[in-house]
Enzyme design. Sequence first.
Site, PDB file in Angstrom:
ATOM      1  N   GLU A 156      -6.158 -10.662  -1.327  1.00 30.05           N
ATOM      2  CA  GLU A 156      -6.883 -10.296   0.065  1.00 30.05           C
ATOM      3  C   GLU A 156      -8.442 -10.189  -0.586  1.00 30.05           C
ATOM      4  O   GLU A 156      -9.224  -9.410   0.228  1.00 30.05           O
ATOM      5  CB  GLU A 156      -6.555  -9.134   0.698  1.00 30.05           C
ATOM      6  CG  GLU A 156      -4.975  -9.025   1.092  1.00 30.05           C
ATOM      7  CD  GLU A 156      -4.779  -7.749   1.734  1.00 30.05           C
ATOM      8  OE1 GLU A 156      -5.598  -7.053   2.476  1.00 30.05           O
ATOM      9  OE2 GLU A 156      -3.468  -7.593   1.976  1.00 30.05           O
TER      10      GLU A 156
ATOM     11  N   GLU B  72       0.575  -1.274   0.180  1.00 26.00           N
ATOM     12  CA  GLU B  72      -0.107   0.063  -0.046  1.00 26.00           C
ATOM     13  C   GLU B  72       0.865   1.222   0.063  1.00 26.00           C
ATOM     14  O   GLU B  72       0.493   2.180   0.796  1.00 26.00           O
ATOM     15  CB  GLU B  72      -1.127  -0.202   1.188  1.00 26.00           C
ATOM     16  CG  GLU B  72      -1.731  -1.183   1.194  1.00 26.00           C
ATOM     17  CD  GLU B  72      -2.827  -1.265   2.477  1.00 26.00           C
ATOM     18  OE1 GLU B  72      -2.792  -0.497   3.215  1.00 26.00           O
ATOM     19  OE2 GLU B  72      -3.476  -2.144   2.739  1.00 26.00           O
TER      20      GLU B  72
HETATM   21  O1  9MR Z   1      -7.591  -7.832   8.946  1.00 29.92           O
HETATM   22  C1  9MR Z   1      -6.766  -7.157   9.324  1.00 29.92           C
HETATM   23  C2  9MR Z   1      -7.370  -6.303  10.551  1.00 29.92           C
HETATM   24  O2  9MR Z   1      -7.241  -7.488  11.665  1.00 29.92           O
HETATM   25  C3  9MR Z   1      -6.430  -5.184  11.239  1.00 29.92           C
HETATM   26  O3  9MR Z   1      -7.089  -4.786  12.251  1.00 29.92           O
HETATM   27  C4  9MR Z   1      -6.049  -4.267  10.049  1.00 29.92           C
HETATM   28  C5  9MR Z   1      -5.093  -3.199  10.666  1.00 29.92           C
HETATM   29  O4  9MR Z   1      -4.571  -2.585   9.614  1.00 29.92           O
HETATM   30  O5  9MR Z   1      -5.407  -5.058   9.030  1.00 29.92           O
HETATM   31  C6  9MR Z   1      -6.337  -5.920   8.434  1.00 29.92           C
HETATM   32  O6  9MR Z   1      -5.745  -6.481   7.261  1.00 29.92           O
HETATM   33  C7  9MR Z   1      -5.241  -5.608   6.218  1.00 29.92           C
HETATM   34  C8  9MR Z   1      -4.130  -6.131   5.457  1.00 29.92           C
HETATM   35  O7  9MR Z   1      -3.023  -6.194   6.353  1.00 29.92           O
HETATM   36  C9  9MR Z   1      -3.648  -5.086   4.355  1.00 29.92           C
HETATM   37  N1  9MR Z   1      -4.867  -4.929   3.459  1.00 29.92           N
HETATM   38  C10 9MR Z   1      -6.011  -4.328   4.147  1.00 29.92           C
HETATM   39  C11 9MR Z   1      -6.590  -5.580   5.161  1.00 29.92           C
HETATM   40  C12 9MR Z   1      -7.746  -5.074   5.613  1.00 29.92           C
HETATM   41  O8  9MR Z   1      -7.757  -3.983   6.108  1.00 29.92           O
END
Ligand code: 9MR
Length: 483
Positions: A277, A160
Amino acid sequence: MKKTHTLAGLVLGTALLGAGLTSAFAADETLRSLAEKNGIYIGAILNSQWFGGGLPGNYEQIHKQQFNIVVAENEMKFDATEPQEGRFNYGNGDKMVKYAKQNGMRVRGHALAWHSQVPGWVEQKYGKNKKELLRVLKNHINNVVGHWKGQVDEWDVVNEAISNNEPQWRGFSVWYQGIGPEFIDSAFVWAHAADPKAELCYNDYNLEQGINPKAKAGFLLEQVKRWVKNGIPIHCVGSQTHVEDTTTDKHFIGSPDSLRSLAKELAKLNVKLKITELDIGFKSGINVSKSDLERQGQTFRQYLDIILEEPNADTYLIWGVSDKWSWLGGLNRQKGLIYDDNLKPKPAFDSIMVRLQTFEPPKDTAKKDTIVKDTTKKDTTVKDTTKKDTTVKDTTKKDTTDAIARIASRATVSAYVAGRTLFVTGLGSKTTAKVDLFDLQGRPVFSTQCENATVDLKNVPEGLYVVRISAGSTKTVQRLSIK
Ligand code: 9MR
């Protein structure tokens, strides 16, 4: 790749889909077994609750039955692996790697350089100090990738890094603010040095929104071209693909077709596309009907088509197993996964299953040598480019030539198994060929020089494999089942 399904299968599959009869699928057919037949990886994250043992037993049962690639929801991120400077915490990641090994799954590592989930000490101690931040990031990557060297098959090296509007680099990131965009190139180089055989990806969201220069994927494509030209070791782009069901969001501008265009452009650069994802949510608060869920299933299938059909696409990974444990609530979305709150398969599961059953690969495609990591090809001598990208060897030409040679030669040689003997056909005047067998994780199992176009397989255990046959400049790769 072999044909695996007949017209009868198609008719049956369609009938089942219409009837929503998941349970009527043959007992031994799972998403995973069908994905393996089609030479792709299908996966779901292990939710954070799994690491604490807080999920019902059937969660794990489903997970290992249905999926052959895994990634941790949060447990390999910077704040989880280096919560204090120099104090590395690998416990949860090790637990997942062990689980993956026990269940024959490929492992994704997520994520090394990201603006989010960076522990407070990074900014507090070193914010805006370029030299120190370079040291911190390099040390983190060396340690983390080094710890799982040979065990984590692929990494999201940079996550990102592009901003959402007017694509440009994302400004609010401790790495960007302190180092500048070169943190990205450096991260790839360091990760490659720490594990030269790992596949390295750039991962981001909104990549299904077109490849024109104003879209994120268009901006990314220009960067990938530059990385490839400069010999930066990037092997894949991960499209997160967190999308909303089309009819509930009037502003939705993404589409499977746009993502497919990205895959095609990346193919020209010899870079893979992975869906990393996936979720397809509905707006929170709305009533979701049966037909909404069926339409959602169709969208899941359209994204799967890209992975099945594009030769440089090999992974279809969903960001969660059940709607009950999903991050989507935080995004004001709901019901974006393929199992419901009670871990029952939804119509989206059926759509994916049927598509995997009925997919008929075009005979002349180069698919799926992607499932075998050709580790001989990767340049392991990429220099540390923190100082000067331009000193890095340009490996693209060779890779492109290799790719063309592979594709051009693929149609001529093939192999089949009868009993415990492998027969190689199409060798023409050549009488010998090198035969390499890999497991579905791309690990070498067996290698021999075959004489008279046959190889004795009696010492190879039963299972699914990928075979690579090389005869002079002619190479072919295909899947084999040994019984
Ligand atoms: O699913 C993840 C969630 O439990 C966390 O709180 C969050 C914090 O940033 O990250 C989520 O996973 C993310 C992933 O690492 C990167 N792409 C977006 C995902 C969904 O937010």
